[in-house]
Design an enzyme around this catalytic site. Structure first.
Site, PDB file in Angstrom:
ATOM      1  N   SER A 112       0.844  -1.195   0.000  1.00  0.00           N
ATOM      2  CA  SER A 112       0.000   0.000   0.000  1.00  0.00           C
ATOM      3  C   SER A 112       0.875   1.238   0.000  1.00  0.00           C
ATOM      4  O   SER A 112       2.005   1.226   0.494  1.00  0.00           O
ATOM      5  CB  SER A 112      -0.971  -0.001   1.180  1.00  0.00           C
ATOM      6  OG  SER A 112      -0.288  -0.288   2.357  1.00  0.00           O
ATOM      7  N   GLY A 113       0.335   2.286  -0.610  1.00  0.00           N
ATOM      8  CA  GLY A 113       1.074   3.549  -0.710  1.00  0.00           C
ATOM      9  C   GLY A 113       0.169   4.689  -0.301  1.00  0.00           C
ATOM     10  O   GLY A 113      -0.933   4.466   0.220  1.00  0.00           O
ATOM     11  N   LYS A 124      -3.363  -1.499  -8.960  1.00  0.00           N
ATOM     12  CA  LYS A 124      -3.247  -0.404  -7.990  1.00  0.00           C
ATOM     13  C   LYS A 124      -4.645   0.177  -7.834  1.00  0.00           C
ATOM     14  O   LYS A 124      -5.212   0.690  -8.800  1.00  0.00           O
ATOM     15  CB  LYS A 124      -2.280   0.642  -8.558  1.00  0.00           C
ATOM     16  CG  LYS A 124      -1.522   1.400  -7.530  1.00  0.00           C
ATOM     17  CD  LYS A 124      -0.388   2.172  -8.188  1.00  0.00           C
ATOM     18  CE  LYS A 124       0.210   3.128  -7.192  1.00  0.00           C
ATOM     19  NZ  LYS A 124       1.377   3.830  -7.714  1.00  0.00           N
ATOM     20  N   ASP A 131      11.368  11.094  -8.133  1.00  0.00           N
ATOM     21  CA  ASP A 131      11.172  10.410  -6.849  1.00  0.00           C
ATOM     22  C   ASP A 131      11.839   9.037  -6.886  1.00  0.00           C
ATOM     23  O   ASP A 131      11.276   8.044  -6.426  1.00  0.00           O
ATOM     24  CB  ASP A 131       9.669  10.290  -6.565  1.00  0.00           C
ATOM     25  CG  ASP A 131       9.385   9.946  -5.095  1.00  0.00           C
ATOM     26  OD1 ASP A 131      10.296  10.117  -4.259  1.00  0.00           O
ATOM     27  OD2 ASP A 131       8.262   9.498  -4.792  1.00  0.00           O
TER      28      ASP A 131
HETATM   29  N1  LIG Z   1       3.707  -3.510 -10.218  1.00  0.00           N
HETATM   30  C1  LIG Z   1       3.908  -4.017  -9.006  1.00  0.00           C
HETATM   31  N2  LIG Z   1       4.246  -5.310  -8.855  1.00  0.00           N
HETATM   32  C2  LIG Z   1       4.453  -5.833  -7.618  1.00  0.00           C
HETATM   33  N3  LIG Z   1       4.363  -5.117  -6.471  1.00  0.00           N
HETATM   34  C3  LIG Z   1       4.028  -3.820  -6.564  1.00  0.00           C
HETATM   35  C4  LIG Z   1       3.771  -3.196  -7.822  1.00  0.00           C
HETATM   36  N4  LIG Z   1       3.476  -1.895  -7.602  1.00  0.00           N
HETATM   37  C5  LIG Z   1       3.540  -1.722  -6.285  1.00  0.00           C
HETATM   38  N5  LIG Z   1       3.863  -2.861  -5.643  1.00  0.00           N
HETATM   39  C6  LIG Z   1       4.016  -3.065  -4.196  1.00  0.00           C
HETATM   40  O1  LIG Z   1       3.106  -2.225  -3.524  1.00  0.00           O
HETATM   41  C7  LIG Z   1       3.806  -1.290  -2.703  1.00  0.00           C
HETATM   42  C8  LIG Z   1       3.072   0.044  -2.737  1.00  0.00           C
HETATM   43  O2  LIG Z   1       3.226   0.609  -4.024  1.00  0.00           O
HETATM   44  P1  LIG Z   1       2.680   2.059  -4.380  1.00  0.00           P
HETATM   45  O3  LIG Z   1       3.200   2.415  -5.716  1.00  0.00           O
HETATM   46  O4  LIG Z   1       1.210   2.129  -4.188  1.00  0.00           O
HETATM   47  O5  LIG Z   1       3.206   2.964  -3.246  1.00  0.00           O
HETATM   48  P2  LIG Z   1       4.645   3.431  -2.803  1.00  0.00           P
HETATM   49  O6  LIG Z   1       5.527   3.689  -3.973  1.00  0.00           O
HETATM   50  O7  LIG Z   1       5.198   2.467  -1.801  1.00  0.00           O
HETATM   51  O8  LIG Z   1       4.277   4.735  -2.042  1.00  0.00           O
HETATM   52  P3  LIG Z   1       3.694   6.111  -2.583  1.00  0.00           P
HETATM   53  O9  LIG Z   1       2.762   5.894  -3.718  1.00  0.00           O
HETATM   54  O10 LIG Z   1       3.020   6.575  -1.374  1.00  0.00           O
HETATM   55  O11 LIG Z   1       4.934   6.875  -2.964  1.00  0.00           O
HETATM   56  C9  LIG Z   1       5.226  -1.241  -3.259  1.00  0.00           C
HETATM   57  O12 LIG Z   1       6.164  -0.885  -2.272  1.00  0.00           O
HETATM   58  C10 LIG Z   1       5.433  -2.683  -3.753  1.00  0.00           C
HETATM   59  O13 LIG Z   1       5.832  -3.523  -2.680  1.00  0.00           O
END
Ligand SMILES: Nc1ncnc2c1ncn2[C@@H]1O[C@H](COP(=O)(O)OP(=O)(O)OP(=O)(O)O)[C@@H](O)[C@H]1O
Length: 322
Positions: free
Chosen positions: A78-79, A97, A186
């Site tokens: 999650s982000g 996502k 970023d």
């Molecule tokens: N394409 C993908 N394949 C596998 N895992 C993913 C993928 N995209 C994201 N994740 C997993 O989900 C987590 C959250 O991703 P997300 O892009 O939503 O947020 P973030 O980069 O951690 O934070 P923010 O968006 O707040 O900067 C990631 O750290 C990763 O572990």
């Protein structure tokens, strides 16, 4: 310094991408950023690009893909904008996502616009998006190894051979992005994803820009600041692709230490002071001299003296035979 971009190369790639991304074939050859606006919401059947996952191919294959058939699996992360799930469709895994469409803010739209025109072996592939029941789902290539920061937390710091292997891939991704005039802004291990084949790909374009002005909020300390180039932190009006080169230096430090760059810094004020006094984040001394020198080149305080990603591809540390 003049930026080493081959306009013909860039234009060709963008044209090719647009032909693959668009619902209707385009006949235009010269495109501008406004050609990449988000399509109108709610198409149930999209025509995304699918990369052949079995090969390191840069070729995207157009095919019809009905996201109605998608089965959502477990949450994998999650982000700030929502959760990420693994999805299963037509025998393939993808990442989904999922964000609350009502709270959708500009940076998510920004991510979609940017992702929809990119295709490269070191950039996470975008497949499409769908709005449904107030939610926005963005469909992405599934990276089964998670982020590099997940791997660092799990296994600790990487050795220099692995760092170099990953740096070469990040450089290739950056060179491609910069040729498309996209600045990531970023870059950090949390935004670099890995798979079981040792491939890594740059992800999370929420902060990327299409040559747009930066709007940095300094009201709260965000940890991404620690990877940021001085010109971004100092809110200089003119900045460019080389902000990502500074962040690459910070990513190498992160891989070598399993810690953030500037590990003792706790506030933006402290960071600004440290960056202006020291000019470069602390470089791990256990790394080879060539590697330390590569980091120094990336983290050159003066942006005009900092090399572009393409130039760094020729650095002795990158080119040396192992
Ligand atoms: N394409 C993908 N394949 C596998 N895992 C993913 C993928 N995209 C994201 N994740 C997993 O989900 C987590 C959250 O991703 P997300 O892009 O939503 O947020 P973030 O980069 O951690 O934070 P923010 O968006 O707040 O900067 C990631 O750290 C990763 O572990």
């Amino acid at each position: 310094m003049k930026q080493s971009i081959d306009p013909s190369d860039s234009a060709n790639q963008i044209t090719q991408l647009c032909l693959v991304c668009s619902p209707e074939p385009q006949t235009k050859t010269l495109l501008s950023p406004k050609d990449f606006r988000i399509r109108k919401p709610a198409p149930l059947v999209l025509k995304p690009m699918l990369c052949d996952q079995q090969e390191d191919s840069q070729k995207a294959v157009g095919c019809e893909y009905n996201f109605k058939d998608l089965r959502l699996g477990k949450k994998i992360g999650s982000g700030a904008f929502g959760d990420v799930f693994v999805g299963f469709i037509q025998g393939k895994f993808i990442a989904v996502k999922q964000m609350d469409g009502k709270q959708l803010i500009e940076s998510v739209d920004n991510e979609i616009i940017i992702l929809s025109k990119l295709t490269h072996k070191n950039i996470v592939q975008y497949y499409g998006y769908m709005r449904e029941a107030g939610m926005l789902n963005v469909y992405l290539e599934y990276m089964d190894g998670g982020s590099l920061s997940d791997r660092l937390k799990q296994f600790g710091k990487f050795n220099e051979t692995l760092i170099r292997k990953f740096t070469i891939q990040i450089l290739d991704g950056l060179i491609y992005l910069h040729r498309q005039a996209v600045v990531h802004r970023d870059l950090k291990c949390g935004n670099i994803l890995s798979n079981q084949r040792g491939q890594i790909k740059i992800a999370d374009f929420g902060s990327s820009s299409w040559k747009e002005a930066i709007n940095l909020s300094d009201t709260e300390f965000c940890y991404s600041f620690k990877w940021m180039a001085p010109e971004l932190l100092l809110k200089e009006k003119k900045y460019g692709r080389r902000v990502d080169v500074w962040s690459l230096g910070c990513v190498i430090i992160e891989m070598a230490t399993a810690e953030h760059p500037w590990p003792n810094i706790k506030s933006l004020a402290q960071l600004l002071e440290a960056i202006q006094n020291l000019k470069c984040p602390p470089i791990p001394t256990h790394l080879s001299k060539e590697c330390q020198n590569f980091i120094k080149r990336c983290c050159t305080y003066n942006k005009d003296q900092r090399p572009h990603a393409e130039i760094l591809k020729e650095d002795p540390w990158i080119k040396k035979e192992i």
